[in-house]
Design an enzyme around this catalytic site. Structure first.
Site, PDB file in Angstrom:
ATOM      1  N   HIS A 295       0.840  -1.200   0.000  1.00 19.81           N
ATOM      2  CA  HIS A 295       0.000   0.000   0.000  1.00 19.81           C
ATOM      3  C   HIS A 295       0.879   1.255   0.000  1.00 19.81           C
ATOM      4  O   HIS A 295       0.571   2.237  -0.684  1.00 19.81           O
ATOM      5  CB  HIS A 295      -0.921   0.010   1.219  1.00 19.81           C
ATOM      6  CG  HIS A 295      -2.142  -0.841   1.059  1.00 19.81           C
ATOM      7  ND1 HIS A 295      -2.080  -2.213   1.016  1.00 19.81           N
ATOM      8  CD2 HIS A 295      -3.465  -0.519   0.932  1.00 19.81           C
ATOM      9  CE1 HIS A 295      -3.306  -2.702   0.872  1.00 19.81           C
ATOM     10  NE2 HIS A 295      -4.162  -1.698   0.813  1.00 19.81           N
TER      11      HIS A 295
ATOM     12  N   HIS B  23       0.796  -3.519   9.381  1.00 20.50           N
ATOM     13  CA  HIS B  23       2.238  -3.452   9.135  1.00 20.50           C
ATOM     14  C   HIS B  23       2.975  -2.881  10.331  1.00 20.50           C
ATOM     15  O   HIS B  23       2.416  -2.112  11.119  1.00 20.50           O
ATOM     16  CB  HIS B  23       2.539  -2.583   7.909  1.00 20.50           C
ATOM     17  CG  HIS B  23       2.190  -3.223   6.612  1.00 20.50           C
ATOM     18  ND1 HIS B  23       2.946  -4.224   6.043  1.00 20.50           N
ATOM     19  CD2 HIS B  23       1.149  -3.006   5.766  1.00 20.50           C
ATOM     20  CE1 HIS B  23       2.397  -4.595   4.893  1.00 20.50           C
ATOM     21  NE2 HIS B  23       1.298  -3.870   4.707  1.00 20.50           N
TER      22      HIS B  23
END
Length: 426
Positions: free
Chosen positions: A196, A245
């Protein structure tokens, strides 16, 4: 040996880059150039730029070949995994406290906003956004971004499956915020790097460059840059806040995004010129696409990352095939669409024009995707029928099915849909 030393000395002393480039770009000075000093300087400048361009292309091709070799041969990427993965795992464990600190201040509104924001850099968004650009008349930008997104998605997911670094440990108090199918699938991938982050930084960075290189208003360009930078920070913060993350994943994703831009920006115009040329581009792309899906690295456990890489590789194959020798993707066609639109795309009139095309276009694309999968399965069965069952039973046909299915989707976006718009008069 003495001969080897002599060759190396020549390479260093005689500027090997210039020598190699001169083999690719051979100057053909005409009598007109020699006898006209006014054109001599322009000719010399053009020749030097041609030499420089050739070296850029050679460097990028070598980088691409190197990446494929690393991804394809386990004896190359397994030592890399064994070297980097222990460090990455240790960093993820060490940064658990940092992730929990970021998540300490949370709310339902922040959960919803950051999860919706993360949709803006996923595969589903780009499969929607890129047709919007094509149908809205920004043909050159759409072509550039399609190739760029394919590079980002393939490289990012391949790196994930080479390193195989875990995501934050959700059993240690890290909160995972997932409420949609795409995010849920993403949680089953490896963590390093954050794709992303790669997608957001690279795509918005390229859009800023594209806007800056155009003839737009400088104040609009400044506003675009400010929004893009702010949005990058929103996405990077959101990946940690949502528990998807660790900071190291985001940091490596940021660096990889800049690296992809560094290589892609000088190459983008060459790619665009090539895919709109009369060469046998679709044949090359078909071979290259199959090479990419079979050269993908093997992760420690199956993840959705490979599927995403195959999907977008197929989209690019279809887009390039549809653009090849198409009357809808010339400079004249782009000028005609701009005239029909009557205003820039990101204005009220431009958006209305694009939405009028978007609705029937998406209906056409969804119908094509529904029909393509069973048709391709039948086609592959027909192709493989002459071969013994013992030869083909162990061959996984799903990657090729996905590749060709999304190739049909990409082709429909850039060819039949434009014919549909012509028939509908929009």
């Amino acid at each position: 040996s003495k001969a080897t030393v002599s060759v190396l000395y020549w390479c260093i002393k005689m500027q090997w880059r210039k020598g190699l480039a001169s083999l690719l770009v051979v100057p053909k000075e005409s009598v007109y150039v020699k006898n006209n000093p006014e054109t001599a300087e322009a000719y010399t400048k053009g020749y030097h730029e041609g030499v420089s361009d050739s070296m850029v292309m050679i460097g990028l091709i070598l980088a691409m070949v190197t990446f494929i070799v690393v991804a394809f041969f386990p004896w190359v990427y397994l030592p890399l995994r064994n070297l980097v993965r222990p460090w990455a795992v240790a960093e993820v464990k060490r940064e658990t406290a940092m992730v929990k600190a970021v998540q300490k201040y949370n709310s339902r509104a922040a959960d919803v906003f950051l999860e919706v924001a993360s949709f803006s850099c996923g595969v589903s968004f780009y499969i929607t956004f890129l047709p919007f650009l094509f149908w809205g008349g920004e043909l050159r930008l759409a072509r550039h971004l399609t190739i760029l997104c394919a590079v980002l998605i393939y490289v990012g997911n391949a790196f994930k499956d080479v390193i195989c670094s875990p995501r934050p440990d959700w059993t240690q108090g890290v909160r995972l915020v997932v409420s949609n199918k795409e995010q849920s699938q993403g949680s089953h991938e490896y963590g390093l790097p954050s794709t992303h982050t790669i997608n957001t930084v690279a795509v918005l960075g390229y859009l800023m460059l594209f806007d800056y290189a155009g003839d737009g208003d400088s104040s609009v360009s400044l506003l675009t840059a400010a929004f893009s930078i702010a949005w990058c920070f929103v996405i990077m913060y959101g990946r940690i806040y949502l528990g998807m993350h660790s900071p190291i994943d985001v940091a490596v994703g940021f660096v990889l995004a800049l690296a992809c831009l560094f290589f892609y920006i000088p190459f983008s115009d060459y790619v665009d010129s090539w895919i709109t040329s009369d060469c046998l581009v679709p044949l090359y792309q078909l071979v290259f696409s199959n090479l990419l899906i079979f050269c993908y690295p093997k992760p420690m456990k199956p993840t959705p990352s490979y599927e995403y890489a195959v999907y977008f590789t197929g989209v690019v194959l279809g887009v390039i095939t549809g653009i090849w020798r198409s009357e809808y993707h010339t400079e004249e066609a782009a000028a005609m669409i701009a005239t029909l639109r009557g205003a820039p795309l990101m204005t009220y009139e431009g958006l209305v024009f694009a939405v009028k095309r978007f609705v029937p276009g998406m209906v056409c694309v969804l119908a094509a995707r529904s029909c393509a999968k069973p048709a391709i399965q039948i086609f592959l069965q027909f192709i493989l029928s002459p071969f013994p069952v013992s030869t083909t039973k162990n061959w996984d046909k799903k990657p090729v099915e996905r590749l060709l299915t999304y190739a049909v989707v990409g082709w429909v976006v850039v060819s039949p849909c434009f014919k549909l718009f012509q028939i509908l008069g929009i």
